[in-house]
Design an enzyme around this catalytic site. Structure first.
Site, short mmCIF file in Angstrom:
data_model
loop_
_atom_site.label_atom_id
_atom_site.label_comp_id
_atom_site.label_asym_id
_atom_site.label_seq_id
_atom_site.Cartn_x
_atom_site.Cartn_y
_atom_site.Cartn_z
N GLN A 135 4.91 -4.85 8.47
CA GLN A 135 5.94 -4.54 7.48
C GLN A 135 5.29 -4.21 6.15
OE1 GLN A 135 9.31 -7.71 7.80
NE2 GLN A 135 7.51 -8.62 8.77
N ASN A 136 3.97 -4.42 6.07
CA ASN A 136 3.29 -4.25 4.78
C ASN A 136 3.05 -2.78 4.46
OD1 ASN A 136 3.29 -6.98 4.78
ND2 ASN A 136 1.13 -7.23 5.29
N VAL A 137 3.10 -2.47 3.19
CA VAL A 137 2.90 -1.08 2.75
C VAL A 137 1.56 -0.95 2.02
CG1 VAL A 137 5.40 -0.66 2.57
CG2 VAL A 137 4.16 -1.49 0.56
N HIS A 144 7.64 -0.20 7.35
CA HIS A 144 8.28 -0.04 6.03
C HIS A 144 7.58 0.99 5.15
CE1 HIS A 144 10.30 -4.27 6.47
NE2 HIS A 144 10.87 -3.34 7.20
N CYS A 187 7.48 16.60 -7.74
CA CYS A 187 6.95 17.46 -6.68
C CYS A 187 6.67 18.84 -7.29
CB CYS A 187 8.02 17.56 -5.59
SG CYS A 187 7.60 18.63 -4.22
N CYS A 192 7.90 21.43 -6.37
CA CYS A 192 9.19 22.15 -6.40
C CYS A 192 10.03 21.76 -7.60
CB CYS A 192 9.96 21.91 -5.10
SG CYS A 192 10.81 20.31 -5.03
N SER A 240 8.46 -13.99 6.45
CA SER A 240 9.56 -14.95 6.34
C SER A 240 10.59 -14.73 7.44
CB SER A 240 10.22 -14.85 4.96
OG SER A 240 10.64 -13.52 4.72
N ASN A 295 1.92 -19.17 9.85
CA ASN A 295 2.51 -19.13 8.52
C ASN A 295 2.11 -20.41 7.80
OD1 ASN A 295 4.51 -19.01 6.28
ND2 ASN A 295 5.49 -17.42 7.53
C1 BJW Z 1 1.72 -16.88 4.40
C2 BJW Z 1 0.64 -16.97 3.49
C3 BJW Z 1 -0.65 -17.03 4.04
C4 BJW Z 1 2.44 -16.86 2.32
N1 BJW Z 1 -0.78 -17.00 5.39
N2 BJW Z 1 1.56 -16.87 5.70
C5 BJW Z 1 23.09 -8.58 6.20
C6 BJW Z 1 23.46 -8.21 4.91
C7 BJW Z 1 22.89 -7.12 4.25
C8 BJW Z 1 21.96 -6.37 4.87
C9 BJW Z 1 21.59 -6.74 6.14
C10 BJW Z 1 22.14 -7.80 6.81
N3 BJW Z 1 21.55 -7.91 8.03
C11 BJW Z 1 20.66 -6.95 8.13
C12 BJW Z 1 20.67 -6.22 6.99
C13 BJW Z 1 19.88 -5.09 6.67
C14 BJW Z 1 18.66 -5.37 5.82
C15 BJW Z 1 18.22 -6.82 5.90
O1 BJW Z 1 17.50 -7.23 6.79
N4 BJW Z 1 18.63 -7.65 4.95
C16 BJW Z 1 18.35 -9.10 5.00
C17 BJW Z 1 17.44 -9.50 3.84
C18 BJW Z 1 19.65 -9.83 4.99
N5 BJW Z 1 17.65 -4.49 6.39
C19 BJW Z 1 17.58 -3.20 6.05
O2 BJW Z 1 18.31 -2.70 5.22
C20 BJW Z 1 16.57 -2.37 6.80
N6 BJW Z 1 17.15 -1.19 7.31
C21 BJW Z 1 18.13 -1.23 8.24
O3 BJW Z 1 18.56 -2.27 8.70
O4 BJW Z 1 18.55 0.02 8.64
C22 BJW Z 1 19.70 0.11 9.48
C23 BJW Z 1 20.92 0.08 8.60
C24 BJW Z 1 21.05 1.02 7.62
C25 BJW Z 1 22.20 1.01 6.83
C26 BJW Z 1 23.17 0.03 7.02
C27 BJW Z 1 22.99 -0.92 8.00
C28 BJW Z 1 21.85 -0.88 8.82
C29 BJW Z 1 15.47 -1.93 5.86
C30 BJW Z 1 14.64 -3.07 5.38
C31 BJW Z 1 13.59 -2.56 4.40
C32 BJW Z 1 12.79 -3.68 3.76
N7 BJW Z 1 12.01 -3.15 2.70
C33 BJW Z 1 11.10 -4.02 1.96
C34 BJW Z 1 10.50 -3.22 0.78
C35 BJW Z 1 9.44 -2.24 1.31
C36 BJW Z 1 8.84 -1.43 0.20
C37 BJW Z 1 8.05 -2.25 -0.81
O5 BJW Z 1 7.13 -3.00 -0.44
O6 BJW Z 1 8.37 -2.14 -1.97
O7 BJW Z 1 10.07 -4.50 2.83
S1 BJW Z 1 11.89 -5.51 1.41
C38 BJW Z 1 10.49 -6.56 1.66
O8 BJW Z 1 10.79 -7.53 2.70
C39 BJW Z 1 9.39 -5.64 2.24
C40 BJW Z 1 8.80 -6.52 3.31
O9 BJW Z 1 8.11 -5.72 4.26
C41 BJW Z 1 10.01 -7.24 3.86
C42 BJW Z 1 9.69 -8.50 4.61
O10 BJW Z 1 9.10 -9.44 3.78
P1 BJW Z 1 7.94 -10.38 4.35
O11 BJW Z 1 6.79 -9.56 4.73
O12 BJW Z 1 8.50 -11.27 5.37
O13 BJW Z 1 7.51 -11.16 3.01
P2 BJW Z 1 8.11 -12.50 2.37
O14 BJW Z 1 7.65 -12.59 0.98
O15 BJW Z 1 9.56 -12.61 2.60
O16 BJW Z 1 7.45 -13.66 3.24
C43 BJW Z 1 6.07 -13.95 3.17
C44 BJW Z 1 5.78 -15.03 4.19
O17 BJW Z 1 4.39 -15.26 4.19
C45 BJW Z 1 6.45 -16.38 3.86
O18 BJW Z 1 7.04 -16.89 5.04
C46 BJW Z 1 5.29 -17.26 3.43
O19 BJW Z 1 5.47 -18.62 3.80
C47 BJW Z 1 4.16 -16.65 4.19
N8 BJW Z 1 2.82 -16.81 3.64
N9 BJW Z 1 1.12 -16.96 2.23
C48 BJW Z 1 0.32 -16.92 6.18
N10 BJW Z 1 -1.74 -17.10 3.27
#
Ligand code: BJW
Length: 241
Positions: A101-103, A119, A148, A150, A189, A213
């Site tokens: 999921q990392n960018v 992502h 861009c 354009c 998470s 984790n």
């Molecule tokens: C360690 C550590 C160490 C610390 N060792 N571990 C209900 C309501 C509203 C929306 C939704 C819903 N249900 C589903 C949705 C849709 C939504 C969603 O999931 N929302 C939820 C939050 C509720 N999802 C979307 O919108 C996705 N698209 C989609 O569903 O399309 C279909 C659709 C379209 C239209 C309508 C409906 C459906 C798209 C999701 C895009 C996420 N984008 C981001 C930003 C990317 C760009 C950027 O970087 O700027 O992606 S958000 C952010 O979260 C980023 C990450 O990839 C993503 C996940 O986060 P991650 O990696 O889990 O990080 P953290 O910080 O949360 O956790 C870190 C973890 O590491 C922790 O657990 C720590 O304990 C641990 N840790 N140190 C090991 N050393």
């Protein structure tokens, strides 16, 4: 050394098919802030303002300033021992699939090939008019918001909330999860869908589900094994340095 079961070491030693999903915690020890933990990217910022198409439409300059700063911060970071362990493991195991999921590009910098980017990529930009995307590693960007050729505005080539994941990436990732015999969920998470569904798919398909984790997550009750510890320490122990 974190507690790793003999069963898991045995499954890996027998060459079982492995897939891994990584999240922000994977890069924490490289110095990249996570999103939701204390000190994370969103501690003082609103998700609605920074990572949604609506937030970008409202204030592209603010969103781009945030992305420009992250690009600057991340371009000074290097892969950690966890990224390197996964890259080495992938070289030895052609069937291994790495999904992130990392960018931040740190898996590729570590030498992992064929990483499934769910992502997007922080160091790519996409034209808001033409939809074309290209690499852009300039730090800082000479102009905010960048444009861009354009004339239209560029946006970061990442996936914001409410946007669909890149074509093919989710299909490939789901297939990898379905085929895996061991699935590692590392440093995420596990709350952002559809990525968070992948460990569930793997488990339903019969994989041995392992979470790595520093703390428990909503996925932990489903996991066959939870290894509590930093990914940069656990992965070299688990996969060999
Ligand atoms: C360690 C550590 C160490 C610390 N060792 N571990 C209900 C309501 C509203 C929306 C939704 C819903 N249900 C589903 C949705 C849709 C939504 C969603 O999931 N929302 C939820 C939050 C509720 N999802 C979307 O919108 C996705 N698209 C989609 O569903 O399309 C279909 C659709 C379209 C239209 C309508 C409906 C459906 C798209 C999701 C895009 C996420 N984008 C981001 C930003 C990317 C760009 C950027 O970087 O700027 O992606 S958000 C952010 O979260 C980023 C990450 O990839 C993503 C996940 O986060 P991650 O990696 O889990 O990080 P953290 O910080 O949360 O956790 C870190 C973890 O590491 C922790 O657990 C720590 O304990 C641990 N840790 N140190 C090991 N050393």
């Amino acid at each position: 050394m974190a507690a790793i079961s003999a069963r898991l070491l045995d499954l890996l030693a027998r060459g079982r098919r492995v897939a891994a999903l990584t999240g922000a915690g994977m890069s924490a020890e490289s110095g990249v802030p996570t999103f939701r933990s204390a000190g994370g990217f969103w501690e003082n910022e609103s998700l609605e303002d920074l990572a949604t198409p609506r937030g970008f439409a409202r204030d592209p300059r603010r969103v781009w300033a945030w992305y420009d700063e992250r690009r600057r911060q991340i371009s000074a970071c290097a892969p950690n021992a966890g990224h390197l362990a996964l890259a080495r493991f992938g070289r030895d195991r052609p069937g291994f699939r790495l999904i992130t999921q990392n960018v931040d590009g740190l898996h590729a910098s570590a030498g992992s090939a064929g990483v499934i980017l769910l992502h997007g990529d922080l160091f790519r930009v996409r034209c808001t008019k033409e939809g074309t995307s290209r690499e852009d590693r300039r730090v800082p960007l000479p102009e905010i918001p960048p444009r861009c050729a354009c004339g239209a505005m560029l946006r970061p080539d990442v996936v914001w909330f409410g946007e669909v994941l890149p074509e093919g990436a989710m299909r490939e990732a789901t297939e990898a999860a379905r085929r895996s015999e061991v699935f590692l969920s590392i440093g995420t998470s596990a709350v952002v869908y559809p990525a968070a569904a992948l460990p569930e798919v793997a488990k339903r398909s019969g994989a041995y589900l392992v979470e790595i984790n520093v703390e428990e997550t909503p996925l932990s009750p489903l996991a066959d094994e939870v290894i509590l510890g930093p990914a940069a320490q656990v992965l070299p122990d688990l996969l060999g340095t």
